[in-house]
Design a protein around this motif. Sequence first.
Motif, PDB file in Angstrom:
ATOM      1  N   LEU A 192      67.097  52.955  11.980  1.00 48.97           N
ATOM      2  CA  LEU A 192      67.783  52.605  10.742  1.00 48.97           C
ATOM      3  C   LEU A 192      66.771  52.377   9.639  1.00 48.97           C
ATOM      4  CD1 LEU A 192      70.382  49.960  12.024  1.00 48.97           C
ATOM      5  CD2 LEU A 192      70.667  52.448  11.851  1.00 48.97           C
ATOM      6  N   ILE A 193      67.083  52.849   8.441  1.00 46.18           N
ATOM      7  CA  ILE A 193      66.341  52.481   7.234  1.00 46.18           C
ATOM      8  C   ILE A 193      67.216  51.486   6.488  1.00 46.18           C
ATOM      9  CG2 ILE A 193      65.174  53.305   5.167  1.00 46.18           C
ATOM     10  CD1 ILE A 193      64.061  54.461   7.730  1.00 46.18           C
ATOM     11  N   THR A 194      66.702  50.267   6.287  1.00 46.97           N
ATOM     12  CA  THR A 194      67.504  49.200   5.699  1.00 46.97           C
ATOM     13  C   THR A 194      66.812  48.600   4.485  1.00 46.97           C
ATOM     14  OG1 THR A 194      66.526  47.359   6.940  1.00 46.97           O
ATOM     15  CG2 THR A 194      68.235  48.650   8.056  1.00 46.97           C
ATOM     16  N   ARG A 195      67.488  47.652   3.853  1.00 45.86           N
ATOM     17  CA  ARG A 195      66.827  46.885   2.801  1.00 45.86           C
ATOM     18  C   ARG A 195      65.571  46.248   3.379  1.00 45.86           C
ATOM     19  NH1 ARG A 195      67.648  41.601   4.091  1.00 45.86           N
ATOM     20  NH2 ARG A 195      69.604  41.097   5.209  1.00 45.86           N
ATOM     21  N   SER A 196      64.635  45.937   2.524  1.00 49.28           N
ATOM     22  CA  SER A 196      63.373  45.362   2.977  1.00 49.28           C
ATOM     23  C   SER A 196      63.595  43.960   3.521  1.00 49.28           C
ATOM     24  CB  SER A 196      62.366  45.323   1.818  1.00 49.28           C
ATOM     25  OG  SER A 196      61.139  44.769   2.249  1.00 49.28           O
ATOM     26  N   LEU A 197      63.129  43.721   4.747  1.00 49.54           N
ATOM     27  CA  LEU A 197      63.241  42.400   5.356  1.00 49.54           C
ATOM     28  C   LEU A 197      61.997  41.578   5.018  1.00 49.54           C
ATOM     29  CD1 LEU A 197      64.794  43.256   8.830  1.00 49.54           C
ATOM     30  CD2 LEU A 197      65.912  42.713   6.678  1.00 49.54           C
ATOM     31  N   PRO A 198      62.109  40.247   5.006  1.00 48.07           N
ATOM     32  CA  PRO A 198      61.008  39.386   4.539  1.00 48.07           C
ATOM     33  C   PRO A 198      59.873  39.275   5.549  1.00 48.07           C
ATOM     34  CG  PRO A 198      62.825  38.044   5.310  1.00 48.07           C
ATOM     35  CD  PRO A 198      63.299  39.467   5.375  1.00 48.07           C
ATOM     36  N   LEU A 199      59.184  40.388   5.791  1.00 47.80           N
ATOM     37  CA  LEU A 199      58.077  40.419   6.745  1.00 47.80           C
ATOM     38  C   LEU A 199      56.818  40.901   6.046  1.00 47.80           C
ATOM     39  CD1 LEU A 199      59.930  42.101   9.748  1.00 47.80           C
ATOM     40  CD2 LEU A 199      59.194  39.711   9.631  1.00 47.80           C
ATOM     41  N   LYS A 200      55.698  40.316   6.394  1.00 51.42           N
ATOM     42  CA  LYS A 200      54.421  40.762   5.853  1.00 51.42           C
ATOM     43  C   LYS A 200      53.732  41.758   6.785  1.00 51.42           C
ATOM     44  CE  LYS A 200      53.764  36.459   3.286  1.00 51.42           C
ATOM     45  NZ  LYS A 200      52.882  35.292   3.041  1.00 51.42           N
ATOM     46  N   VAL A 201      54.267  41.930   7.965  1.00 51.96           N
ATOM     47  CA  VAL A 201      53.724  42.862   8.954  1.00 51.96           C
ATOM     48  C   VAL A 201      54.887  43.532   9.664  1.00 51.96           C
ATOM     49  CG1 VAL A 201      51.576  41.599   9.363  1.00 51.96           C
ATOM     50  CG2 VAL A 201      53.628  41.036  10.691  1.00 51.96           C
ATOM     51  N   ALA A 202      54.586  44.590  10.410  1.00 51.46           N
ATOM     52  CA  ALA A 202      55.584  45.134  11.323  1.00 51.46           C
ATOM     53  C   ALA A 202      55.757  44.155  12.480  1.00 51.46           C
ATOM     54  CB  ALA A 202      55.141  46.494  11.842  1.00 51.46           C
TER      55      ALA A 202
ATOM     56  N   LEU B 282      62.000  46.543  23.503  1.00 50.69           N
ATOM     57  CA  LEU B 282      61.592  45.894  22.258  1.00 50.69           C
ATOM     58  C   LEU B 282      62.263  46.567  21.072  1.00 50.69           C
ATOM     59  CD1 LEU B 282      57.723  45.383  22.676  1.00 50.69           C
ATOM     60  CD2 LEU B 282      59.490  43.623  22.774  1.00 50.69           C
ATOM     61  N   LEU B 283      62.501  45.782  20.044  1.00 46.79           N
ATOM     62  CA  LEU B 283      62.937  46.315  18.758  1.00 46.79           C
ATOM     63  C   LEU B 283      61.788  46.144  17.770  1.00 46.79           C
ATOM     64  CD1 LEU B 283      66.553  44.877  18.498  1.00 46.79           C
ATOM     65  CD2 LEU B 283      65.913  47.275  18.749  1.00 46.79           C
ATOM     66  N   PHE B 284      61.528  47.167  16.989  1.00 46.89           N
ATOM     67  CA  PHE B 284      60.453  47.116  16.006  1.00 46.89           C
ATOM     68  C   PHE B 284      61.041  47.159  14.599  1.00 46.89           C
ATOM     69  CE2 PHE B 284      58.337  48.606  19.807  1.00 46.89           C
ATOM     70  CZ  PHE B 284      57.148  47.891  19.789  1.00 46.89           C
ATOM     71  N   ILE B 285      60.554  46.265  13.769  1.00 44.99           N
ATOM     72  CA  ILE B 285      60.936  46.218  12.351  1.00 44.99           C
ATOM     73  C   ILE B 285      59.670  46.480  11.549  1.00 44.99           C
ATOM     74  CG2 ILE B 285      61.984  44.832  10.528  1.00 44.99           C
ATOM     75  CD1 ILE B 285      63.215  43.087  12.753  1.00 44.99           C
ATOM     76  N   THR B 286      59.639  47.600  10.854  1.00 46.31           N
ATOM     77  CA  THR B 286      58.404  48.046  10.196  1.00 46.31           C
ATOM     78  C   THR B 286      58.621  48.217   8.703  1.00 46.31           C
ATOM     79  OG1 THR B 286      57.827  49.266  12.209  1.00 46.31           O
ATOM     80  CG2 THR B 286      56.632  49.837  10.193  1.00 46.31           C
ATOM     81  N   PRO B 287      57.807  47.563   7.861  1.00 48.30           N
ATOM     82  CA  PRO B 287      57.900  47.797   6.413  1.00 48.30           C
ATOM     83  C   PRO B 287      57.589  49.251   6.088  1.00 48.30           C
ATOM     84  CG  PRO B 287      56.598  45.833   6.906  1.00 48.30           C
ATOM     85  CD  PRO B 287      56.803  46.551   8.200  1.00 48.30           C
ATOM     86  N   TRP B 288      58.377  49.839   5.189  1.00 48.92           N
ATOM     87  CA  TRP B 288      58.194  51.247   4.836  1.00 48.92           C
ATOM     88  C   TRP B 288      58.795  51.515   3.461  1.00 48.92           C
ATOM     89  CZ3 TRP B 288      61.662  55.502   4.280  1.00 48.92           C
ATOM     90  CH2 TRP B 288      61.060  56.766   4.245  1.00 48.92           C
ATOM     91  N   ARG B 289      57.953  51.795   2.487  1.00 49.63           N
ATOM     92  CA  ARG B 289      58.364  52.239   1.160  1.00 49.63           C
ATOM     93  C   ARG B 289      59.464  51.342   0.569  1.00 49.63           C
ATOM     94  NH1 ARG B 289      58.849  58.739   1.097  1.00 49.63           N
ATOM     95  NH2 ARG B 289      58.975  58.247  -1.128  1.00 49.63           N
ATOM     96  N   ARG B 290      59.180  50.053   0.483  1.00 50.74           N
ATOM     97  CA  ARG B 290      60.110  49.062  -0.083  1.00 50.74           C
ATOM     98  C   ARG B 290      61.413  48.996   0.713  1.00 50.74           C
ATOM     99  NH1 ARG B 290      57.816  51.807  -4.037  1.00 50.74           N
ATOM    100  NH2 ARG B 290      59.622  53.170  -4.336  1.00 50.74           N
ATOM    101  N   SER B 291      61.353  49.411   1.963  1.00 44.02           N
ATOM    102  CA  SER B 291      62.474  49.313   2.888  1.00 44.02           C
ATOM    103  C   SER B 291      61.922  48.877   4.240  1.00 44.02           C
ATOM    104  CB  SER B 291      63.195  50.666   3.021  1.00 44.02           C
ATOM    105  OG  SER B 291      63.686  51.119   1.781  1.00 44.02           O
ATOM    106  N   SER B 292      62.776  48.847   5.252  1.00 43.47           N
ATOM    107  CA  SER B 292      62.351  48.568   6.618  1.00 43.47           C
ATOM    108  C   SER B 292      62.901  49.644   7.547  1.00 43.47           C
ATOM    109  CB  SER B 292      62.854  47.193   7.081  1.00 43.47           C
ATOM    110  OG  SER B 292      62.216  46.146   6.372  1.00 43.47           O
ATOM    111  N   ILE B 293      62.075  50.086   8.493  1.00 39.91           N
ATOM    112  CA  ILE B 293      62.521  50.980   9.563  1.00 39.91           C
ATOM    113  C   ILE B 293      62.745  50.124  10.804  1.00 39.91           C
ATOM    114  CG2 ILE B 293      61.944  52.921  11.048  1.00 39.91           C
ATOM    115  CD1 ILE B 293      60.260  54.067   8.888  1.00 39.91           C
ATOM    116  N   ILE B 294      63.914  50.261  11.425  1.00 38.08           N
ATOM    117  CA  ILE B 294      64.268  49.436  12.582  1.00 38.08           C
ATOM    118  C   ILE B 294      64.696  50.346  13.727  1.00 38.08           C
ATOM    119  CG2 ILE B 294      65.819  47.658  13.452  1.00 38.08           C
ATOM    120  CD1 ILE B 294      66.050  46.611  10.600  1.00 38.08           C
ATOM    121  N   GLY B 295      64.157  50.088  14.906  1.00 38.13           N
ATOM    122  CA  GLY B 295      64.548  50.862  16.083  1.00 38.13           C
ATOM    123  C   GLY B 295      63.532  50.672  17.205  1.00 38.13           C
TER     124      GLY B 295
END
Length: 275
Positions: A142-152, A167-180
Amino acid sequence: DVVSWDRNRGVEDPARQIPPCRVIAREDCLRLAPGLDRAGLSGGALWHDGQADNSERLTLAVVQSAHRAGAAVANYVQVTGVRRGNSRVTGVMAKDVLTGRSLEIRARIVLNACGPWVEPVFTLAHGHGARRPMPFVKAMNLITRSLPLKVALGVERRGRHSGTGGLLFITPWRRSSIIGTAYHAYEGDPAQCQATEAEIEQLIAAVNLAYPAAQLARSDVRFVHAGLLPAAAPRSTRLKTHYRLIDHQRRDGVEGFLAPTWLPEPGQGTDLALA
């Protein structure tokens, strides 16, 4: 660090060098990932990796580099037939899908590396389907709104939300977050592969359970990645991890045709290996 000891070789710009990994304290975890469950949290591990803003452009850059090195390349081209002479494959018939122009491409060796479409191309060469159909796993992010994380962030899955892996990974990406990534067994036409609403909602629920601070809703999803990967077995969500290359001259008497396979036939050895 031991495996990637030479990761910065030839990288002169310090900003592009990958730092060593390290163990961090509980307070550092909470600072970098606000909202982590404090219960039982004793610390974490921080490691660095590279990220591509656009993987499609990276693939195109590889094609362009091959062209500069002397390769003849053709993008947006569909194989429509296989050229044969006696028992040998001598190339393919193809179509430029942008212009409709027909192409005849001659080659000493044809490598069928068409991913989910490897079986239709196999049929073009042999006149029949593959002996054992390739099973697929549908992978989804999923590409979602940016979550308040400073790291993946990698967080352990909780509950019984299937299709999400360990595991689920939440990764900052281009002012958004990639989740999966979520994995689901898939049977059907590769061209029709897409995430269902139920699978999207399931992944959202899994994220909110593993990292409650996310508080994701369906309206926060901006885009969905869905694609097919080889499965370890039919109707399985486990990925096949060992690739093989089949020489069809040895197996079927068709010279000049190679194809990857993920489900070897019983007793069949490895003809060639891909590194």
